[in-house]
Design a protein around this motif. Sequence first.
Motif, PDB file in Angstrom:
ATOM      1  N   GLY A  42       0.806  -1.217   0.000  1.00  0.00           N
ATOM      2  CA  GLY A  42       0.000   0.000   0.000  1.00  0.00           C
ATOM      3  C   GLY A  42       0.839   1.267   0.000  1.00  0.00           C
ATOM      4  O   GLY A  42       0.439   2.282   0.566  1.00  0.00           O
ATOM      5  N   GLY A  43       2.010   1.216  -0.625  1.00  0.00           N
ATOM      6  CA  GLY A  43       2.827   2.420  -0.802  1.00  0.00           C
ATOM      7  C   GLY A  43       2.279   3.226  -1.976  1.00  0.00           C
ATOM      8  O   GLY A  43       1.126   3.060  -2.385  1.00  0.00           O
ATOM      9  N   PHE A  44       3.117   4.072  -2.551  1.00  0.00           N
ATOM     10  CA  PHE A  44       2.639   4.927  -3.637  1.00  0.00           C
ATOM     11  C   PHE A  44       2.153   4.113  -4.836  1.00  0.00           C
ATOM     12  O   PHE A  44       1.095   4.389  -5.391  1.00  0.00           O
ATOM     13  N   GLY A  45       2.941   3.086  -5.248  1.00  0.00           N
ATOM     14  CA  GLY A  45       2.568   2.307  -6.421  1.00  0.00           C
ATOM     15  C   GLY A  45       1.250   1.573  -6.222  1.00  0.00           C
ATOM     16  O   GLY A  45       0.328   1.678  -7.036  1.00  0.00           O
ATOM     17  N   GLY A  46       1.155   0.837  -5.123  1.00  0.00           N
ATOM     18  CA  GLY A  46      -0.040   0.041  -4.861  1.00  0.00           C
ATOM     19  C   GLY A  46      -1.268   0.893  -4.628  1.00  0.00           C
ATOM     20  O   GLY A  46      -2.362   0.616  -5.139  1.00  0.00           O
ATOM     21  N   LEU A  47      -1.107   1.962  -3.852  1.00  0.00           N
ATOM     22  CA  LEU A  47      -2.258   2.804  -3.536  1.00  0.00           C
ATOM     23  C   LEU A  47      -2.796   3.519  -4.767  1.00  0.00           C
ATOM     24  O   LEU A  47      -4.018   3.577  -4.992  1.00  0.00           O
ATOM     25  N   TYR A  48      -1.889   4.063  -5.599  1.00  0.00           N
ATOM     26  CA  TYR A  48      -2.357   4.756  -6.796  1.00  0.00           C
ATOM     27  C   TYR A  48      -3.010   3.797  -7.786  1.00  0.00           C
ATOM     28  O   TYR A  48      -3.965   4.163  -8.465  1.00  0.00           O
ATOM     29  N   ALA A  49      -2.512   2.560  -7.843  1.00  0.00           N
ATOM     30  CA  ALA A  49      -3.162   1.554  -8.686  1.00  0.00           C
ATOM     31  C   ALA A  49      -4.577   1.288  -8.163  1.00  0.00           C
ATOM     32  O   ALA A  49      -5.550   1.264  -8.924  1.00  0.00           O
ATOM     33  N   ALA A  50      -4.692   1.088  -6.840  1.00  0.00           N
ATOM     34  CA  ALA A  50      -6.002   0.798  -6.241  1.00  0.00           C
ATOM     35  C   ALA A  50      -6.975   1.937  -6.505  1.00  0.00           C
ATOM     36  O   ALA A  50      -8.138   1.723  -6.871  1.00  0.00           O
ATOM     37  N   GLN A  51      -6.501   3.168  -6.311  1.00  0.00           N
ATOM     38  CA  GLN A  51      -7.393   4.311  -6.505  1.00  0.00           C
ATOM     39  C   GLN A  51      -7.826   4.446  -7.953  1.00  0.00           C
ATOM     40  O   GLN A  51      -8.968   4.784  -8.243  1.00  0.00           O
ATOM     41  N   GLN A  52      -6.894   4.151  -8.881  1.00  0.00           N
ATOM     42  CA  GLN A  52      -7.226   4.233 -10.307  1.00  0.00           C
ATOM     43  C   GLN A  52      -8.296   3.203 -10.684  1.00  0.00           C
ATOM     44  O   GLN A  52      -9.065   3.399 -11.617  1.00  0.00           O
ATOM     45  N   LEU A  53      -8.341   2.105  -9.919  1.00  0.00           N
ATOM     46  CA  LEU A  53      -9.309   1.043 -10.204  1.00  0.00           C
ATOM     47  C   LEU A  53     -10.639   1.246  -9.470  1.00  0.00           C
ATOM     48  O   LEU A  53     -11.517   0.393  -9.521  1.00  0.00           O
ATOM     49  N   GLY A  54     -10.779   2.386  -8.791  1.00  0.00           N
ATOM     50  CA  GLY A  54     -11.942   2.611  -7.938  1.00  0.00           C
ATOM     51  C   GLY A  54     -13.282   2.503  -8.638  1.00  0.00           C
ATOM     52  O   GLY A  54     -14.257   2.037  -8.068  1.00  0.00           O
ATOM     53  N   ARG A  55     -13.350   2.925  -9.905  1.00  0.00           N
ATOM     54  CA  ARG A  55     -14.625   2.880 -10.628  1.00  0.00           C
ATOM     55  C   ARG A  55     -14.631   1.775 -11.676  1.00  0.00           C
ATOM     56  O   ARG A  55     -15.554   1.676 -12.479  1.00  0.00           O
ATOM     57  N   ALA A  56     -13.580   0.966 -11.688  1.00  0.00           N
ATOM     58  CA  ALA A  56     -13.506  -0.082 -12.719  1.00  0.00           C
ATOM     59  C   ALA A  56     -14.409  -1.250 -12.335  1.00  0.00           C
ATOM     60  O   ALA A  56     -14.750  -1.439 -11.166  1.00  0.00           O
ATOM     61  N   ASP A  57     -14.774  -2.036 -13.334  1.00  0.00           N
ATOM     62  CA  ASP A  57     -15.650  -3.184 -13.112  1.00  0.00           C
ATOM     63  C   ASP A  57     -14.810  -4.408 -12.694  1.00  0.00           C
ATOM     64  O   ASP A  57     -14.821  -5.444 -13.351  1.00  0.00           O
ATOM     65  N   VAL A  58     -14.059  -4.222 -11.627  1.00  0.00           N
ATOM     66  CA  VAL A  58     -13.217  -5.295 -11.096  1.00  0.00           C
ATOM     67  C   VAL A  58     -13.367  -5.275  -9.583  1.00  0.00           C
ATOM     68  O   VAL A  58     -13.932  -4.327  -9.014  1.00  0.00           O
ATOM     69  N   GLU A  59     -12.871  -6.319  -8.928  1.00  0.00           N
ATOM     70  CA  GLU A  59     -12.805  -6.269  -7.470  1.00  0.00           C
ATOM     71  C   GLU A  59     -11.338  -6.175  -7.086  1.00  0.00           C
ATOM     72  O   GLU A  59     -10.501  -6.913  -7.601  1.00  0.00           O
ATOM     73  N   VAL A  60     -11.041  -5.243  -6.199  1.00  0.00           N
ATOM     74  CA  VAL A  60      -9.654  -4.979  -5.817  1.00  0.00           C
ATOM     75  C   VAL A  60      -9.422  -5.456  -4.384  1.00  0.00           C
ATOM     76  O   VAL A  60     -10.227  -5.174  -3.490  1.00  0.00           O
ATOM     77  N   THR A  61      -8.337  -6.195  -4.186  1.00  0.00           N
ATOM     78  CA  THR A  61      -7.923  -6.582  -2.833  1.00  0.00           C
ATOM     79  C   THR A  61      -6.525  -6.034  -2.611  1.00  0.00           C
ATOM     80  O   THR A  61      -5.590  -6.419  -3.310  1.00  0.00           O
ATOM     81  N   LEU A  62      -6.398  -5.103  -1.683  1.00  0.00           N
ATOM     82  CA  LEU A  62      -5.089  -4.524  -1.376  1.00  0.00           C
ATOM     83  C   LEU A  62      -4.564  -5.202  -0.113  1.00  0.00           C
ATOM     84  O   LEU A  62      -5.197  -5.142   0.944  1.00  0.00           O
ATOM     85  N   ILE A  63      -3.424  -5.855  -0.236  1.00  0.00           N
ATOM     86  CA  ILE A  63      -2.834  -6.568   0.900  1.00  0.00           C
ATOM     87  C   ILE A  63      -1.626  -5.791   1.399  1.00  0.00           C
ATOM     88  O   ILE A  63      -0.759  -5.405   0.606  1.00  0.00           O
TER      89      ILE A  63
END
Lengths: 466, 466
Positions: A42-63
């Motif tokens: 959940g550093g910069f790379g992981g968090l920005y990826a997660a946020q970019q996927l916020g409205r996507a039709d996928v399910e995101v699991t951040l570990i």
Amino acid sequence: MQTVSRSDQAARAQDTAREDTSPTVEVPPVTSGKHQVVIIGGGFGGLYAAQQLGRADVEVTLIDKRNFHLFQPLLYQVATGGLSPGDIASPLRGILSAQKNTRVLMGEVTNVDPGQQMVSLADGRIVPYDSLIVATGMSHFYFGRDDWAEVAPGLKTVEDALEMRRRIFAAFEKAENTADPELRQTLLTFVIVGGGPTGVELAGALAELAFHTLPNDFRHIDTTDSRILLIEGMDRVLPPFPPELSTRANTDLEKMGVEVLTQSLVTDISGHQITLKQGDEVTTLQAGTVLWAAGVRDPGMGGILAESTGAERDRSGRVIVNNDLSLPTHPNIFVVGDLAHFAHQGDRPLPGVAPVAMQEGKYVAKLIQKQLKNDTLPPFEYKDTGSLAVIGRHAAVVNLPWAKLTGFFAWFVWLFVHIFYLIEFDNKLVVMTQWVANYFTRKQGSRLITEKVFEKGEARAPATPG
Amino acid sequence: MQTVSRSDQAARAQDTAREDTSPTVEVPPVTSGKHQVVIIGGGFGGLYAAQQLGRADVEVTLIDKRNFHLFQPLLYQVATGGLSPGDIASPLRGILSAQKNTRVLMGEVTNVDPGQQMVSLADGRIVPYDSLIVATGMSHFYFGRDDWAEVAPGLKTVEDALEMRRRIFAAFEKAENTADPELRQTLLTFVIVGGGPTGVELAGALAELAFHTLPNDFRHIDTTDSRILLIEGMDRVLPPFPPELSTRANTDLEKMGVEVLTQSLVTDISGHQITLKQGDEVTTLQAGTVLWAAGVRDPGMGGILAESTGAERDRSGRVIVNNDLSLPTHPNIFVVGDLAHFAHQGDRPLPGVAPVAMQEGKYVAKLIQKQLKNDTLPPFEYKDTGSLAVIGRHAAVVNLPWAKLTGFFAWFVWLFVHIFYLIEFDNKLVVMTQWVANYFTRKQGSRLITEKVFEKGEARAPATPG
């Protein structure tokens, strides 16, 4: 993309679980049938990826092992008492709570199984993925001398920063307590190994402390007797910056009272004695506190990934990625941020800095969305928005693609950029408030010595006369 | 006052040092010939005494184990993630740096020698005094069950608060990770033992967390399933307050979702099981987190003082003082704050709250100045300026000598008083900023889980389905 359906995986995972003796339990998706994106870190790379996927039709699991995102560029201010850990950390759940397609799992990844498409956690849980984004970052490296970790703490985690803070302020306390003038000078000597941005920022902050914040706080020592040495192996500080900015940083540091030693290698640290090699000359010096700001190494995840996927790595352990940040062997596994070795642009891999990680995280998130529509994206290209390092009050260097800034204006830009990128609104407010207060009072209010007050035996120095 | 001259003491101290095998070293005064006031403890009592002596013709030595003053009334907000430790702690050296007649020694007092007029520190240093002010405060007490300290941490130090914070937020994480509904409910049950101000404040803050801050942050648990129980042995919460304010606090807590159990005694804590005795009825309940906010006990300094001076103590270990806060046996030794048992006013000793400590510290400082002019002061008299406890958002009780306030207005008074008494300017600013942000976002940004992420084995619960 070739992916197995999630329910097949689940069935196989449970078979594996039954064969295994440890209580392996699958963490099923919240909404079944959705494309599962698992992000590790959940550093910069992981968090920005997660946020970019916020409205996507996928399910995101951040570990993540930790329950918070850490704004590492300001960690040196925690180490030197200017900010509190809470000021630069944001709970991952809080940041992502409004993002309904995203869940956060607190846990440590111990294995990746690219065949079954799942990751295993230390507690026995397994998490299936369709796309995997690895963003676990890098750790510092003692050039093969891991025993130096005890005497020369690095600066990657909140605990690291609190340990540095403890050592720095305990050194002044011990100097105040001792009657031995030689020991006192040793305790007032601080060595920072590594002249990159972190080393420069630590040296500048220590100079501010010793020469401006603390002088009136002690009665038996004069903190302006402190020596602050910055040791760099290359021929100049801030090696990734243009030479003229390195020169300016060097001048600024020296004006602040920092002794800068370039082309100097630390060859040994033993107790309070540090051995340096400068060309053919070998010198030793006595320092009570050594802070480590050099070297990077994969803390483990790169190795796990290499072993399970056959991915190639560079000397530091970074994973070598395709020009879309995927693994050559597995198009649905991506590596972003410091752990990725991306060399498709220029003759060197991209540097391990926050903007690279952010852009990579966002790119992969967009690419996954495109792939789900059987589309793709052009290769990743890093847009250099500039790099900056702060030296001290009114002094910074900023390298923009179109300009080089120094001095007061660069310092102001640095302040603004850091406030702007702090994740949460309340952190922005609090850090701004604290900085305004620190600026005017020159006090560093967060210089608490917690946990072990002194190391065992450290406080046993004899008392000093007036 | 009968005092030996300082130089005589120094000579004798050095004789003692020579006879002893440990490296005893005297800490001589900065300016010799000045009347030496030694203060042990930098809490409210000690700090206000030191500040009152800032312009006096004496030399002040403030000794503390820690390098900071802690604003304990807000410690519960650190425990519940609303504030950072640095927000409510101020470096003692920083607070006192402009006070030229004052020095701060970091060290632990292990002995007081009233004959030689000196105190000994754990590291072998000895500090001579002409007047001694002991202000070391009280610790929590497990009513003889010290083994409960492990399962039910108290709230006196920064480390205590961080441990509470770790347990609270790790409990929610563990509940999210488990598939066992019974274990999940246990993990979502929080028991606070002790219905005084600290217990009430903790219960209210936990209710705010579980029912307002966290619900959207988790995907597998509903944090509003949490149970928060406040256990009080007396017949009402906030026993030192007037009954109508206790009733109001009780109603406010219940409105917020806290279950208040009065006339209930904890008779056993074993793992997750807590045994309660309510009248003749014995019940048990399962709770993942137990927080201790009951009982006070002398953490050691009262005992040291009693042994060396023959001072009498009460059941909790408080030192019984004269009506000028001096010891009956030694007119130049004073005890102020929580450790002092002052019963010359009303039929009970004064309560262990900050305003008492502040007034006592100031009184003794003034008395010492008078005594140096061969004058004296009338006996100490506590001026009750009121007492307050906050329950939650818009809810507090304030008991003033001339009015009783509840609800929103009381809450506002509480906010104002706490900002006003925060020692340092930058803490006032930062806490105010953080509170405004917390108020509007309802996020508690400082909920970091640091150090041990989970206790060994704690994270090994099986994963949960949707």
